[in-house]
Design a protein around this motif. Structure first.
Motif, PDB file in Angstrom:
ATOM      1  N   CYS A  31       0.791  -1.233   0.000  1.00  0.00           N
ATOM      2  CA  CYS A  31       0.000   0.000   0.000  1.00  0.00           C
ATOM      3  C   CYS A  31       0.826   1.288   0.000  1.00  0.00           C
ATOM      4  O   CYS A  31       0.322   2.338  -0.424  1.00  0.00           O
ATOM      5  CB  CYS A  31      -0.929   0.012   1.207  1.00  0.00           C
ATOM      6  N   THR A  32       2.057   1.227   0.491  1.00  0.00           N
ATOM      7  CA  THR A  32       2.888   2.436   0.547  1.00  0.00           C
ATOM      8  C   THR A  32       3.655   2.678  -0.761  1.00  0.00           C
ATOM      9  O   THR A  32       4.418   3.640  -0.847  1.00  0.00           O
ATOM     10  CB  THR A  32       3.901   2.340   1.705  1.00  0.00           C
ATOM     11  N   GLU A  37       5.603   6.020  -9.748  1.00  0.00           N
ATOM     12  CA  GLU A  37       7.065   6.006  -9.794  1.00  0.00           C
ATOM     13  C   GLU A  37       7.681   5.021  -8.803  1.00  0.00           C
ATOM     14  O   GLU A  37       8.889   4.724  -8.872  1.00  0.00           O
ATOM     15  CB  GLU A  37       7.616   7.410  -9.536  1.00  0.00           C
ATOM     16  N   LEU A  38       6.865   4.488  -7.880  1.00  0.00           N
ATOM     17  CA  LEU A  38       7.377   3.547  -6.873  1.00  0.00           C
ATOM     18  C   LEU A  38       7.100   2.085  -7.229  1.00  0.00           C
ATOM     19  O   LEU A  38       7.655   1.176  -6.609  1.00  0.00           O
ATOM     20  CB  LEU A  38       6.745   3.846  -5.513  1.00  0.00           C
ATOM     21  N   LEU A  66      -1.352   4.152   1.157  1.00  0.00           N
ATOM     22  CA  LEU A  66      -0.820   4.721   2.389  1.00  0.00           C
ATOM     23  C   LEU A  66       0.429   5.547   2.095  1.00  0.00           C
ATOM     24  O   LEU A  66       1.079   5.367   1.062  1.00  0.00           O
ATOM     25  CB  LEU A  66      -0.484   3.605   3.382  1.00  0.00           C
ATOM     26  N   LYS A  67       0.740   6.444   3.000  1.00  0.00           N
ATOM     27  CA  LYS A  67       1.876   7.349   2.831  1.00  0.00           C
ATOM     28  C   LYS A  67       3.183   6.572   2.632  1.00  0.00           C
ATOM     29  O   LYS A  67       3.526   5.703   3.429  1.00  0.00           O
ATOM     30  CB  LYS A  67       1.999   8.253   4.062  1.00  0.00           C
ATOM     31  N   PRO A  68       3.916   6.873   1.557  1.00  0.00           N
ATOM     32  CA  PRO A  68       5.199   6.204   1.315  1.00  0.00           C
ATOM     33  C   PRO A  68       6.204   6.535   2.421  1.00  0.00           C
ATOM     34  O   PRO A  68       6.126   7.582   3.053  1.00  0.00           O
ATOM     35  CB  PRO A  68       5.657   6.796  -0.022  1.00  0.00           C
ATOM     36  N   GLU A  93      -1.201   1.484 -14.814  1.00  0.00           N
ATOM     37  CA  GLU A  93      -0.347   1.717 -15.988  1.00  0.00           C
ATOM     38  C   GLU A  93       1.107   1.354 -15.680  1.00  0.00           C
ATOM     39  O   GLU A  93       1.826   0.823 -16.538  1.00  0.00           O
ATOM     40  CB  GLU A  93      -0.445   3.183 -16.423  1.00  0.00           C
ATOM     41  N   ALA A  94       1.530   1.613 -14.437  1.00  0.00           N
ATOM     42  CA  ALA A  94       2.899   1.267 -14.033  1.00  0.00           C
ATOM     43  C   ALA A  94       3.070  -0.253 -13.968  1.00  0.00           C
ATOM     44  O   ALA A  94       4.137  -0.780 -14.313  1.00  0.00           O
ATOM     45  CB  ALA A  94       3.221   1.900 -12.680  1.00  0.00           C
TER      46      ALA A  94
END
Length: 267
Positions: A31-32, A37-38, A66-68, A93-94
């Protein structure tokens, strides 16, 4: 279904085992790491740790972002989850790019309801549909409407917690009844001279649901494979259908307070 190897063909031409994953190598995007881009860096890190060149399946663990950061489950001072704002279509898309790069054979999702699936399916320029949707699914939460929706879009429903769950975890509700002690399941098991666990697994197999039944116990693994040695009658299936109570053993998705992701609804 391929009767010889007990596997199901996915909408991208690859196959997935009907029971458990065995040597099949899936990986989940946590979730983070839902920001586009991650996505690839998270998969590449997993591949390095697993010492693999690719995985068989890469899935979005949850539609809740959730917050990275370094914390697995980021929470504020009051203990509430810290959410992130991410467009899941961009996340998807990633994942498509990861598939094109050969880092994964197939891509899918987990814990999505039909509205969240539709958001992906209706995305302009969609290149690959999710091959599966992995959700909590068992006789007390049979996900019948979601299963019907997934089948209509050639998406395989994968069941976790297929036997209920009595694990000691902050995400598991310990107050729910024990599924494998249900009198209806036990009666059907006695009739077929099987265990309630095998009846619960066979129920899913006959519905066309792939069952995630992880076990490191050789005896349990051997027992689980007996699910292909018998068949439930239509009356059995109807009786088990009647056990549905919309009970969730896993509470991580419930009560998050996030208006975009109503996990409490079955469909």
């Amino acid at each position: 279904m391929d009767p010889e190897s007990q596997r199901v063909k996915l909408n991208d031409g690859h196959f997935i085992p009907v029971l458990g994953f065995g040597t099949y190598a899936p990986e989940e995007l946590w979730c983070t790491s839902l920001r586009p881009e991650l996505v690839r860096p998270a998969l590449e890190k997993s591949l390095k740790n697993l010492q693999l060149d690719y995985v068989d399946l890469y899935i979005i663990h949850s539609p809740v972002s959730l917050k990275p950061g370094n914390r697995f489950v980021p929470k504020d001072e009051s203990g509430k989850l810290i959410f992130d704002s991410v467009d899941l279509c961009h996340t998807w898309e990633a994942l498509e790019k990861c598939k094109d790069a050969g880092l994964t054979k197939s891509i899918g999702v987990s814990n999505f309801n039909h509205k969240q699936l539709e958001r992906i399916l209706n995305k302009p320029g969609l290149k690959y549909k999710p091959v599966c949707n992995q959700v909590e699914c068992h006789p007390y939460l049979n996900q019948s409407k979601l299963l019907e929706f997934c089948k209509s879009h050639d998406i395989v429903l994968v069941a976790y917690a297929a036997l209920g769950s009595q694990l000691s975890s902050e995400w598991v509700n310990q107050n729910h009844p024990v599924l494998l002690e249900d009198p209806v399941l036990c009666a059907i098991a006695k009739k077929h001279k099987q265990t309630p666990a095998l009846v619960a697994l066979r129920y899913q197999v006959q519905r066309g649901v792939v069952v995630l039944a992880k076990s490191f116990n050789k005896k349990r693994i051997k027992e689980n494979m007996q699910v292909f040695d018998f068949e439930l009658t239509p009356e059995d299936m109807k009786a088990i259908d009647g056990l549905n109570r919309n009970i969730r053993y896993y509470d991580f998705q419930q009560g998050t307070g996030h208006p975009e992701y109503p996990f409490s609804e079955e469909y």
